[in-house]
Write an enzyme that holds these catalytic residues in place. Sequence first.
Site, PDB file in Angstrom:
ATOM      1  N   ARG A   1       0.793  -1.331   0.039  1.00  0.00           N
ATOM      2  CA  ARG A   1      -0.103  -0.165  -0.291  1.00  0.00           C
ATOM      3  C   ARG A   1       0.443   0.778   0.504  1.00  0.00           C
ATOM      4  O   ARG A   1       1.130   1.307   0.617  1.00  0.00           O
ATOM      5  CB  ARG A   1      -0.405   0.061   1.232  1.00  0.00           C
ATOM      6  CG  ARG A   1      -2.578   0.882   0.931  1.00  0.00           C
ATOM      7  CD  ARG A   1      -2.914   1.078   1.932  1.00  0.00           C
ATOM      8  NE  ARG A   1      -2.096   1.483   3.021  1.00  0.00           N
ATOM      9  CZ  ARG A   1      -2.275   2.058   4.748  1.00  0.00           C
ATOM     10  NH1 ARG A   1      -2.668   0.961   5.222  1.00  0.00           N
ATOM     11  NH2 ARG A   1      -1.609   2.668   4.677  1.00  0.00           N
TER      12      ARG A   1
ATOM     13  N   HIS B   1      -4.259   4.384   4.240  1.00  0.00           N
ATOM     14  CA  HIS B   1      -5.345   3.269   4.123  1.00  0.00           C
ATOM     15  C   HIS B   1      -6.774   4.266   3.765  1.00  0.00           C
ATOM     16  O   HIS B   1      -7.384   3.932   2.621  1.00  0.00           O
ATOM     17  CB  HIS B   1      -5.805   3.082   5.448  1.00  0.00           C
ATOM     18  CG  HIS B   1      -7.266   2.401   5.814  1.00  0.00           C
ATOM     19  ND1 HIS B   1      -7.222   1.168   4.873  1.00  0.00           N
ATOM     20  CD2 HIS B   1      -8.023   2.423   6.031  1.00  0.00           C
ATOM     21  CE1 HIS B   1      -8.598   0.479   5.839  1.00  0.00           C
ATOM     22  NE2 HIS B   1      -9.173   1.677   5.720  1.00  0.00           N
TER      23      HIS B   1
ATOM     24  N   TYR C   1       3.770   4.763  10.613  1.00  0.00           N
ATOM     25  CA  TYR C   1       4.177   3.684  10.839  1.00  0.00           C
ATOM     26  C   TYR C   1       4.434   2.856   9.774  1.00  0.00           C
ATOM     27  O   TYR C   1       4.766   1.652   9.793  1.00  0.00           O
ATOM     28  CB  TYR C   1       2.562   3.095  11.168  1.00  0.00           C
ATOM     29  CG  TYR C   1       1.412   2.995  10.391  1.00  0.00           C
ATOM     30  CD1 TYR C   1       1.244   2.574   9.007  1.00  0.00           C
ATOM     31  CD2 TYR C   1       0.316   3.838  10.559  1.00  0.00           C
ATOM     32  CE1 TYR C   1       0.021   2.019   8.074  1.00  0.00           C
ATOM     33  CE2 TYR C   1      -1.103   3.841   9.663  1.00  0.00           C
ATOM     34  CZ  TYR C   1      -0.751   3.322   8.385  1.00  0.00           C
ATOM     35  OH  TYR C   1      -1.790   2.937   7.859  1.00  0.00           O
TER      36      TYR C   1
HETATM   37  C1  LIG Z   1     -15.852  -5.883  10.719  1.00  0.00           C
HETATM   38  C2  LIG Z   1     -15.036  -5.198  10.629  1.00  0.00           C
HETATM   39  N1  LIG Z   1     -14.111  -4.517  11.635  1.00  0.00           N
HETATM   40  C3  LIG Z   1     -13.364  -3.829  11.792  1.00  0.00           C
HETATM   41  C4  LIG Z   1     -13.848  -2.545  10.478  1.00  0.00           C
HETATM   42  C5  LIG Z   1     -12.869  -1.469  10.601  1.00  0.00           C
HETATM   43  N2  LIG Z   1     -11.799  -1.091   9.441  1.00  0.00           N
HETATM   44  C6  LIG Z   1     -12.038  -0.804   7.895  1.00  0.00           C
HETATM   45  S1  LIG Z   1      -9.972  -0.910   6.687  1.00  0.00           S
HETATM   46  C7  LIG Z   1      -9.837  -1.702   8.283  1.00  0.00           C
HETATM   47  C8  LIG Z   1      -8.448  -2.904   7.664  1.00  0.00           C
HETATM   48  C9  LIG Z   1      -9.021  -3.855   7.062  1.00  0.00           C
HETATM   49  O1  LIG Z   1      -8.008  -3.984   6.123  1.00  0.00           O
HETATM   50  P1  LIG Z   1      -7.476  -4.509   4.767  1.00  0.00           P
HETATM   51  O2  LIG Z   1      -8.320  -6.327   5.112  1.00  0.00           O
HETATM   52  O3  LIG Z   1      -6.227  -5.614   5.033  1.00  0.00           O
HETATM   53  O4  LIG Z   1      -7.959  -4.705   3.805  1.00  0.00           O
HETATM   54  P2  LIG Z   1      -7.464  -3.203   2.977  1.00  0.00           P
HETATM   55  O5  LIG Z   1      -8.241  -2.191   4.051  1.00  0.00           O
HETATM   56  O6  LIG Z   1      -5.743  -3.016   2.855  1.00  0.00           O
HETATM   57  O7  LIG Z   1      -8.048  -2.909   1.759  1.00  0.00           O
HETATM   58  C10 LIG Z   1     -10.625  -2.329   9.466  1.00  0.00           C
HETATM   59  C11 LIG Z   1      -9.879  -3.361  10.347  1.00  0.00           C
HETATM   60  C12 LIG Z   1     -14.075  -2.694   9.363  1.00  0.00           C
HETATM   61  N3  LIG Z   1     -15.028  -2.061   8.284  1.00  0.00           N
HETATM   62  N4  LIG Z   1     -15.454  -4.273   9.870  1.00  0.00           N
END
Ligand SMILES: Cc1ncc(C[n+]2csc(CCOP(=O)(O)OP(=O)(O)O)c2C)c(N)n1
Length: 355
Positions: free
Chosen positions: A255, A259, A268
């Site tokens: 990435r 985010h 980080y």
């Molecule tokens: C069930 C749930 N728990 C927590 C969140 C908060 N949250 C939003 S994005 C994220 C990280 C997700 O990371 P990843 O699966 O690697 O996807 P990326 O954003 O890197 O594409 C989290 C924990 C959420 N949206 N849904």
Amino acid sequence: MAQVLPAERDLRRVIGDGESVPDGEVDGLAEDDLLALYRSLVLLRTYDERSVVYHRQGRIGTYAIFWNHEAIQAGSFHALDDDDWIFPSYRESAIGLLRGMPAATVLSWWRGHPSGWWNPADYNVASICVPIATHVPHAAGLAWGKKLKGEPGCAIAYFGDGATSEGSFHEGANFAAVMQAPAILLCNNNGWAISTPITAQTRAQTLADKAIGYGMPAARVDGADVLAVYEATREAVERARAGGGPTFIEACTYRCAPHATADDPSVYIDAERVEQERANECVGRYERYLQRQGVLDDALMGEVKAEAADVMRAGIAAAEAEPPADPALLFEHALVDPPDSYSTDLAELRRILGG
Ligand SMILES: Cc1ncc(C[n+]2csc(CCOP(=O)(O)OP(=O)(O)O)c2C)c(N)n1
Ligand SMILES: [Mg+2]
């Protein structure tokens, strides 16, 4: 006894580096196909870069940047047919554009406007999923439904590395495999779940290894190589359509943007790694490949980029021309039996909003 299938550990690549690593090619892709892939990459890149600007201008809300994830999205999309269903996460918010969805629709979604929601059956694209991994069982279920009805096609779910730690992912993956549903689980492994690194996410050596536990074949691809992603997805689609069940694809990237617009990764992220990734980002990499193949020149590149910029200009204009949403919508589909205070609360909300 179920056969244990080893996951592919090596990262698949097709595009070389123009020097010591030679270019490969994908069987069956003609010049028109290569250029169609390019147009999709540029449309997604333009969508993403303009959206960051629109956010800074206060014209859309918080936005999940997908810069350098375009090859994962466009490469896999082009391996699908129109009857294949797409289940995007917020990281793939604009993938519907590749199915002909207006840019205004997705921009309206990021504006929190009701015109940003569509009938999934119009495009075979499900709603953008924000809860992590909850759409994986939906995709598995839809794929199984297709199998039961004897309909052609498959379903693809897009999710991140962090999603592979969620219960919904495991339930969806197991269900898809047990039912031999025509599903593709496409994991964008960008190394981070907001600020949680992949090393704190799992003890598995690769995410593709997780598929072994479900008896599901898996492939690992270089996520910045649009042709490698295309090829791996095409194999998965062929397997699904031939009754061979689901496939897990781990598309590896890093990435190199926050985010989302609300995040500050400087506390980080590995800045040096980000710089390396940006220097080798997926759109430029494919442009150089096409130039080496003699199918893309500066004039065509300029034309494709100008077209995409026009799509975005028209899209934001149309999104902003939508009349403001009626605040009553906030409650209308939430309360079967509105309490007595409902009408006074709504009147107060209208007064605050100036409506
Ligand atoms: C069930 C749930 N728990 C927590 C969140 C908060 N949250 C939003 S994005 C994220 C990280 C997700 O990371 P990843 O699966 O690697 O996807 P990326 O954003 O890197 O594409 C989290 C924990 C959420 N949206 N849904
Ligand atoms: Mg991630």
